[in-house]
Write an enzyme that holds these catalytic residues in place. Structure first.
Site, mmCIF file in Angstrom:
data_model
loop_
_atom_site.group_PDB
_atom_site.id
_atom_site.type_symbol
_atom_site.label_atom_id
_atom_site.label_comp_id
_atom_site.label_asym_id
_atom_site.label_seq_id
_atom_site.Cartn_x
_atom_site.Cartn_y
_atom_site.Cartn_z
ATOM 1 N N ARG A 51 0.862 -0.834 0.000
ATOM 2 C CA ARG A 51 -0.358 -0.292 -0.166
ATOM 3 C C ARG A 51 1.207 1.091 -0.227
ATOM 4 O O ARG A 51 2.279 1.376 0.778
ATOM 5 C CB ARG A 51 -0.875 -0.466 1.365
ATOM 6 C CG ARG A 51 -1.725 -1.069 1.247
ATOM 7 C CD ARG A 51 -2.822 -1.696 2.796
ATOM 8 N NE ARG A 51 -3.438 -2.503 2.788
ATOM 9 C CZ ARG A 51 -4.829 -2.425 2.820
ATOM 10 N NH1 ARG A 51 -5.273 -0.852 1.975
ATOM 11 N NH2 ARG A 51 -5.812 -3.267 2.577
ATOM 12 N N HIS B 267 1.658 6.703 -0.393
ATOM 13 C CA HIS B 267 0.626 7.912 -0.667
ATOM 14 C C HIS B 267 0.823 9.420 -0.031
ATOM 15 O O HIS B 267 2.342 9.084 0.969
ATOM 16 C CB HIS B 267 -0.551 7.169 0.266
ATOM 17 C CG HIS B 267 -0.977 5.996 0.118
ATOM 18 N ND1 HIS B 267 -1.459 4.898 0.448
ATOM 19 C CD2 HIS B 267 -1.187 5.731 -2.006
ATOM 20 C CE1 HIS B 267 -2.061 3.996 -0.633
ATOM 21 N NE2 HIS B 267 -1.688 4.136 -1.130
ATOM 22 N N TYR C 234 -3.173 3.170 12.019
ATOM 23 C CA TYR C 234 -2.395 4.520 12.643
ATOM 24 C C TYR C 234 -3.229 5.643 12.475
ATOM 25 O O TYR C 234 -4.359 6.076 12.573
ATOM 26 C CB TYR C 234 -1.728 4.739 11.506
ATOM 27 C CG TYR C 234 -2.759 4.820 10.274
ATOM 28 C CD1 TYR C 234 -2.499 6.230 9.128
ATOM 29 C CD2 TYR C 234 -2.951 3.936 9.193
ATOM 30 C CE1 TYR C 234 -3.018 5.920 7.681
ATOM 31 C CE2 TYR C 234 -3.045 2.990 7.670
ATOM 32 C CZ TYR C 234 -4.051 4.588 7.347
ATOM 33 O OH TYR C 234 -4.381 4.880 6.512
ATOM 34 N N ASP D 85 -2.644 2.353 -6.795
ATOM 35 C CA ASP D 85 -0.949 2.299 -6.540
ATOM 36 C C ASP D 85 0.170 1.519 -8.023
ATOM 37 O O ASP D 85 0.223 2.006 -7.967
ATOM 38 C CB ASP D 85 -0.832 1.731 -5.811
ATOM 39 C CG ASP D 85 -1.557 2.725 -4.142
ATOM 40 O OD1 ASP D 85 -1.457 3.499 -4.228
ATOM 41 O OD2 ASP D 85 -0.844 1.369 -3.355
#
Length: 190
Positions: free
Chosen positions: A59, A62, A132, A171
């Site tokens: 992932r 970003h 997070y 992505d």
């Protein structure tokens, strides 16, 4: 809580203390007063929790641009990940450089990724959960990404030879760093 610097200024690893007994263990993963006294006065407003079923799910990379840029405090609460931050602050002497750390449920380490850095992670085990904290709310109009395998960044992802990561459509279509007009500016800190 122990706080260690990384190879990039402004990016840190924290290690909460774990207290155990016959029942199991307890750990304080965030204490605003304690962190503020260490120089981290972060007004977290949103907690995120992701699950990745497949090993080698990637992932990232970003970012969320101003006016909704986010500081993130990342931890892996199930499994293990390789977590990465990349400096994208215009004028920074570390622009385009990356640092990475293994986070796992076992080591309980947390990765502080400040505004002005790309963030991404690779799952090292199946069934990973990542949590997070963020200092701003998700804003889709400020959401962006840079390619995970950009040769100008050169992240040494711990992928076995010949293995391709599991990626989202977003992505896999992310642009390269070259030609990227960063919305972040570096300011010298003490």
């Amino acid at each position: 809580m122990k706080i260690d610097p990384t190879s990039l200024p402004d990016v840190f690893v924290s290690e909460p203390v774990r207290f155990g007994d016959a029942r199991g263990w307890f750990s304080e993963t965030w204490n605003a007063a304690q962190m503020a006294s260490a120089g981290f006065d972060l007004p977290f407003v949103q907690d995120n929790h992701s699950f990745s079923a497949a090993q080698y799910t990637l992932r990232g990379l970003h970012y969320q641009s101003p006016p909704h840029a986010q500081d993130k405090l990342v931890r892996c609460s199930r499994g293990a990940i390789f977590d990465v931050a990349v400096d994208i602050r215009l004028g920074s002497p570390h622009y385009g450089r990356w640092t990475g750390v293994e986070l796992s449920a076992g080591n309980m380490r947390q990765f502080l990724v400040p505004k002005g850095f790309l963030h991404g992670f690779l799952t090292l085990t199946p069934d990973c959960e990542v949590q997070y904290k963020c200092t701003d709310f998700y804003a889709p109009d400020c959401d962006g990404a840079i390619r995970w395998d950009d040769p100008d960044i050169g992240i040494d992802w711990p992928l076995p030879s010949g293995v391709q990561p599991v990626l989202s459509t977003k992505d896999s279509a992310a642009p390269q760093l070259a030609g990227f007009d960063t919305p972040f500016t570096w300011t010298m800190t003490k």
